[in-house]
Design a protein around this motif. Sequence first.
Motif, PDB file in Angstrom:
ATOM      1  N   ALA A   1       0.811  -1.214   0.000  1.00 61.19           N
ATOM      2  CA  ALA A   1       0.000   0.000   0.000  1.00 61.19           C
ATOM      3  C   ALA A   1       0.847   1.268   0.000  1.00 61.19           C
ATOM      4  N   SER A   2       2.107   1.154   0.402  1.00 64.94           N
ATOM      5  CA  SER A   2       2.951   2.340   0.475  1.00 64.94           C
ATOM      6  C   SER A   2       4.315   2.038  -0.133  1.00 64.94           C
ATOM      7  N   GLU A   3       5.015   3.078  -0.501  1.00 68.13           N
ATOM      8  CA  GLU A   3       6.349   2.936  -1.081  1.00 68.13           C
ATOM      9  C   GLU A   3       7.346   2.477  -0.016  1.00 68.13           C
ATOM     10  N   GLN A   4       8.218   1.544  -0.396  1.00 68.91           N
ATOM     11  CA  GLN A   4       9.207   1.018   0.540  1.00 68.91           C
ATOM     12  C   GLN A   4      10.554   0.891  -0.160  1.00 68.91           C
ATOM     13  N   ARG A   5      11.618   1.019   0.617  1.00 66.76           N
ATOM     14  CA  ARG A   5      12.964   1.011   0.042  1.00 66.76           C
ATOM     15  C   ARG A   5      13.811  -0.077   0.691  1.00 66.76           C
ATOM     16  N   ILE A   6      14.555  -0.821  -0.139  1.00 70.65           N
ATOM     17  CA  ILE A   6      15.496  -1.840   0.325  1.00 70.65           C
ATOM     18  C   ILE A   6      16.901  -1.370  -0.031  1.00 70.65           C
ATOM     19  N   GLY A   7      17.797  -1.358   0.946  1.00 70.77           N
ATOM     20  CA  GLY A   7      19.171  -0.969   0.666  1.00 70.77           C
ATOM     21  C   GLY A   7      19.872  -1.980  -0.218  1.00 70.77           C
ATOM     22  N   ARG A   8      19.646  -3.276   0.061  1.00 73.20           N
ATOM     23  CA  ARG A   8      20.280  -4.325  -0.738  1.00 73.20           C
ATOM     24  C   ARG A   8      19.522  -5.631  -0.536  1.00 73.20           C
ATOM     25  N   MET A   9      19.395  -6.413  -1.601  1.00 70.78           N
ATOM     26  CA  MET A   9      18.777  -7.724  -1.553  1.00 70.78           C
ATOM     27  C   MET A   9      19.811  -8.744  -2.039  1.00 70.78           C
ATOM     28  N   VAL A  10      20.109  -9.747  -1.201  1.00 73.68           N
ATOM     29  CA  VAL A  10      21.214 -10.665  -1.484  1.00 73.68           C
ATOM     30  C   VAL A  10      20.761 -12.109  -1.345  1.00 73.68           C
ATOM     31  N   PHE A  11      21.211 -12.952  -2.279  1.00 75.50           N
ATOM     32  CA  PHE A  11      21.101 -14.404  -2.164  1.00 75.50           C
ATOM     33  C   PHE A  11      22.397 -14.933  -1.576  1.00 75.50           C
ATOM     34  N   ALA A  12      22.316 -15.806  -0.591  1.00 74.86           N
ATOM     35  CA  ALA A  12      23.504 -16.445  -0.038  1.00 74.86           C
ATOM     36  C   ALA A  12      23.320 -17.957  -0.073  1.00 74.86           C
ATOM     37  N   VAL A  13      24.301 -18.672  -0.635  1.00 77.61           N
ATOM     38  CA  VAL A  13      24.305 -20.132  -0.621  1.00 77.61           C
ATOM     39  C   VAL A  13      25.088 -20.573   0.607  1.00 77.61           C
ATOM     40  N   LYS A  14      24.451 -21.356   1.496  1.00 80.29           N
ATOM     41  CA  LYS A  14      25.053 -21.674   2.785  1.00 80.29           C
ATOM     42  C   LYS A  14      25.030 -23.176   3.070  1.00 80.29           C
ATOM     43  N   THR A  15      25.910 -23.575   3.988  1.00 79.58           N
ATOM     44  CA  THR A  15      25.937 -24.955   4.464  1.00 79.58           C
ATOM     45  C   THR A  15      26.572 -24.962   5.844  1.00 79.58           C
ATOM     46  N   ARG A  16      26.702 -26.151   6.425  1.00 81.49           N
ATOM     47  CA  ARG A  16      27.381 -26.310   7.710  1.00 81.49           C
ATOM     48  C   ARG A  16      28.535 -27.283   7.537  1.00 81.49           C
ATOM     49  N   TYR A  17      29.577 -27.093   8.346  1.00 86.33           N
ATOM     50  CA  TYR A  17      30.695 -28.028   8.346  1.00 86.33           C
ATOM     51  C   TYR A  17      31.133 -28.287   9.784  1.00 86.33           C
ATOM     52  N   ARG A  18      31.799 -29.409   9.979  1.00 89.81           N
ATOM     53  CA  ARG A  18      32.228 -29.800  11.314  1.00 89.81           C
ATOM     54  C   ARG A  18      33.592 -29.200  11.614  1.00 89.81           C
ATOM     55  N   ALA A  19      33.675 -28.485  12.734  1.00 93.19           N
ATOM     56  CA  ALA A  19      34.914 -27.871  13.184  1.00 93.19           C
ATOM     57  C   ALA A  19      35.252 -28.392  14.579  1.00 93.19           C
ATOM     58  N   GLU A  20      36.353 -27.910  15.148  1.00 93.14           N
ATOM     59  CA  GLU A  20      36.774 -28.384  16.470  1.00 93.14           C
ATOM     60  C   GLU A  20      35.753 -28.059  17.540  1.00 93.14           C
TER      61      GLU A  20
END
Length: 245
Positions: free
Chosen positions: A40-59
Amino acid sequence: MRTVLARIGIGSATVDTVLPSAEVVPGDSVNAEVHIHGGASEQRIGRMVFAVKTRYRAEEGHETTTIDRLTLAEDLTITPNQDEVRPVTLDIPYETPVTVGGVEVWIETELDIDWAVDPGDRDILEVLPTPQMAAVFDAMERLGFTLRAADCEADPYGRYATGRRFVQEFEFRPSKGAFADSLDEVELVCLPGDDGLTVYAEVDRRAGLLSELADTDERTTQFTVTSDDPDAIFEQIRSAIEDRA
């Protein structure tokens, strides 16, 4: 066709990113669409980003990491009742792990906007092996090995590749065939790239307790798969394991 949606509520506006399929292959490019519908109103986005992510095993346990990110838009203004479709090409990095053995990969939409609704929404991807990786796995099966585990593990010292936080290890154990009586397991790290598939193999021979304590039962090798012929890849794998058995 199956879709992957990253749906983020921005006030009364919505931004939907639609992929043609949840199945992807490392090194491929995927054509997606960003659907924008104004509120209904004007809105602004500074930045829109796609991130490809996963998990890994660390200490210290499992850590979440960003494999790659793509900026879809910057300083985007959404006008009231705006309907817009923007095409975008997403490159799936070669280092994206295959989603087997409990490994998860997802796309997360990140919004640079203070009043966005839940900007951490995510959508699971099914990452398939590259054709050369699939041929390596088929060769292991033909040799009598069974995949027992696949996990992403930290590589802090760059043992396999510089500039990467983790690698994916595939653990195979012989259940039949020529190596059933001589090997305990074979661990593979597969690194696909433009020039082929680099394979690191650790061959764990069946030995006595003293040999295991001294780690003399483990032998390593490295080779590059450049052929697309499954039979040639089979012979390359068989020869590499046989030389270290």
